[in-house]
Scaffold this motif. Structure first.
Motif, PDB file in Angstrom:
ATOM      1  N   LEU A  46      63.666  73.621 106.051  1.00  0.00           N
ATOM      2  CA  LEU A  46      62.598  73.520 105.062  1.00  0.00           C
ATOM      3  C   LEU A  46      61.204  73.497 105.681  1.00  0.00           C
ATOM      4  CD1 LEU A  46      64.152  70.876 102.628  1.00  0.00           C
ATOM      5  CD2 LEU A  46      64.074  73.369 102.344  1.00  0.00           C
ATOM      6  N   ARG A  86      59.197  79.048  99.988  1.00  0.00           N
ATOM      7  CA  ARG A  86      59.436  77.611  99.876  1.00  0.00           C
ATOM      8  C   ARG A  86      60.123  77.285  98.537  1.00  0.00           C
ATOM      9  NH1 ARG A  86      58.882  76.848 105.041  1.00  0.00           N
ATOM     10  NH2 ARG A  86      56.753  76.943 105.850  1.00  0.00           N
ATOM     11  N   CYS A  87      59.685  77.966  97.499  1.00  0.00           N
ATOM     12  CA  CYS A  87      60.292  77.766  96.174  1.00  0.00           C
ATOM     13  C   CYS A  87      61.765  78.175  96.193  1.00  0.00           C
ATOM     14  CB  CYS A  87      59.541  78.563  95.119  1.00  0.00           C
ATOM     15  SG  CYS A  87      57.830  78.036  94.853  1.00  0.00           S
ATOM     16  N   ALA A 132      63.786  75.588  98.193  1.00  0.00           N
ATOM     17  CA  ALA A 132      63.965  74.324  97.478  1.00  0.00           C
ATOM     18  C   ALA A 132      65.095  74.432  96.464  1.00  0.00           C
ATOM     19  CB  ALA A 132      62.662  73.927  96.788  1.00  0.00           C
ATOM     20  N   SER A 166      69.176  72.750  96.897  1.00  0.00           N
ATOM     21  CA  SER A 166      69.316  71.636  95.959  1.00  0.00           C
ATOM     22  C   SER A 166      70.674  71.684  95.266  1.00  0.00           C
ATOM     23  CB  SER A 166      68.209  71.682  94.901  1.00  0.00           C
ATOM     24  OG  SER A 166      66.951  71.399  95.470  1.00  0.00           O
TER      25      SER A 166
END
Length: 522
Positions: free
Chosen positions: A84, A101-102, A105, A109
């Motif tokens: 990350l 980054r989106c 994430a 998750s």
């Protein structure tokens, strides 16, 4: 005389008062900072917003709810930190990097909206509530005054009224949405104490005797945390024994109340649970209410999990007697599937008790000479100042699907739990802990190597290690998520929670097949 147009110019722009002779604006400087115009133009981010929304729709909605995709892509903490790149630097990153980054994430998750996520008391994707959440985040309102949140204060009032109607308070009551069920239970403990000892608000703990509250041994841990936080003390939380199905035993409650009084303590509250976290048990509310009436105790019902049954004609009997409660906690983000967090605290009192208990009368927010009806300024009866309008996430969902479909979802979830329990009883190597009363299905998986052992210490000691290993394997494979835990003197068992209408019979069968495949060699 020529008008000076520079005063109205934006930094970096030219004045067009005289098109033939554009005037370059001089920046207005204060402490070395130019103030002529905005430094951020949201319209410049339109392309980024569109691309990020496309990523959300594709990765966090479509893929996350696709049964063929993984529930999670497991990485240990140290590896995930590297993937990350969590470090925050002096300079910002490029738009393409931020979009990545989106994606990352979302990728790493847990997909709690996946049809095979059964790990918590919430699950599934509710599109209408998701849209409501997006609206709330885009507008950034706060639900403390009507002037800053006119739509959302009215929505909250309407939702609370409907929920109180379902509880059975024909004359209405009071309430507030807040940041979770634990917070609702804390509201209840503090309100009950204030009702018993109103001087405590100003004088503090010195104004109160040794207060004692009662709750079942199966209750949510937030009750003890509330007692610790509020200065009541965890030793003054008397745990009432429960029967084999997890229900509070009324006669045991009666005995503990008498015991507390004989010790010189002052009982003030009973917390009953409608849908316990592990077993899904419902305390006998009518009998508990009788005892509370006899001893003049505040009755709070923690219906965070089981409150959804109130909307079902078939299952609302589980909460028979809840209308006699002084307060109720109910989380629509659980079985009702509103987006997290969406938690209501309801109070039967209509005399302004909630306001009197929590009011601080901040004159910069709650002026008494406003130009509208200040009864819609609800923030002064909240522990929070800034407060998200979480009721909107439930309201838009309810408006979209209607009470009938919400009822069907509850009925289907409980029917699905019943199907799973019946399948467990049919399969070799699976053993049901108890018949489910709600959507919690608790069971053991016994690998072939242990099936010849008789019930006893050796079997239970070895079986205790099975569920954790299977849980590790399912997480690393990413096939599903099912919780496990010990309970009293029982060895670790699986606790399957059935909620999402996206899950069907095939998913129930898959869970049992997968547990066997992951654990048959143990």
């Amino acid at each position: 005389m020529q008008r000076n147009t520079q005063d109205n110019c934006t930094e970096g722009q030219s004045s067009m008062a005289d098109p033939g002779h554009p005037v370059k604006c001089s920046p207005v400087m204060v402490d070395g900072v130019a103030l002529n115009g905005p430094t951020v133009n949201i319209l410049d981010s339109e392309d980024f917003l569109q691309q990020s929304m496309a990523i959300i729709l594709e990765d966090a909605v479509k893929k996350a709810t696709d049964v063929k995709e993984k529930v999670c892509e497991w990485r240990p903490p140290e590896e995930l930190k590297e993937l990350l790149d969590l470090e925050l630097r002096d300079e910002g990153e490029s738009e393409s990097q931020i979009l990545q980054r989106c994606r990352d994430a979302i990728r790493y998750s847990v997909k709690t909206t996946h049809p095979r996520f059964f790990n918590q008391l919430f699950a599934g994707l509710e599109p209408y509530s998701l849209v409501a959440s997006c609206i709330v985040e885009a507008l950034k309102p706060s639900a403390y005054t009507y002037e800053v949140g006119p739509v959302f204060t009215l929505v909250e009032d309407a939702v609370l009224r409907k929920m109180m109607e379902l509880v059975g308070w024909e004359e209405g009551g009071d309430g507030i949405f807040n940041a979770g069920g634990s917070m609702s239970n804390m509201y209840a403990v503090n309100l009950a104490r204030y009702h018993h000892c109103p001087d405590i608000k100003q004088l503090g703990l010195s104004a109160a005797p040794r207060l004692v509250l009662f709750t079942s041994q199966e209750c949510h841990y937030s009750i003890s945390k509330a007692a610790a936080f509020l200065g009541i003390g965890t030793k003054n939380v008397y745990k009432v024994p429960s029967d084999e199905s997890g229900k509070m035993i009324p006669s045991a409650l009666e005995e503990l109340i008498k015991k507390a009084k004989s010790e010189g303590a002052v009982p003030f509250m009973v917390n009953a649970t409608a849908g316990t976290t592990v077993l899904g048990a419902f305390d006998p509310l009518e009998e508990i209410a009788d005892i509370c009436g006899e001893h003049n105790l505040w009755l709070h019902v923690d219906a965070c999990w089981g409150g959804a049954a109130l909307i079902s004609k078939k299952h609302k009997h589980l909460l028979k007697g809840i209308h006699r409660a002084n307060s109720v906690a109910w989380n629509p983000h659980k079985m009702m599937m509103a987006c997290l967090q969406c938690s209501a605290f309801l109070v039967r009192d209509k005399t302004g008790l909630l306001q009197r208990c929590y009011s601080a009368s901040a004159s910069y927010l709650f002026q008494q000479d406003k130009f509208y009806d200040i009864s819609f300024d609800t923030g002064d009866k909240s522990i929070q100042c800034g407060r998200k309008p979480d009721a909107f996430k439930f309201w838009l969902l309810w408006k979209a699907v209607g009470a009938r479909q919400l009822e069907q979802r509850v009925d289907r979830a409980l029917a699905m739990a019943r199907y799973l329990a019946d399948e467990i009883k049919k399969r070799e190597g699976f053993r049901l802990l108890m018949e489910p009363e709600y959507a919690n299905v608790c069971f053991w998986y016994i690998p072939p190597s242990l099936r010849q052992l008789e019930d006893g210490p050796e079997l239970w000691s070895k079986l205790h290690t099975v569920a954790p290993v299977i849980k590790e394997r399912m997480m690393k494979v990413g096939s599903m998520m099912v919780g496990y835990q010990p309970h009293s003197d029982r060895a670790n068992f699986f606790r399957m929670i059935v909620i999402s209408p996206q899950a069907g019979k095939a998913d129930m069968d898959f869970v049992l097949d997968e547990i066997h495949n992951l654990g048959k060699d143990l």
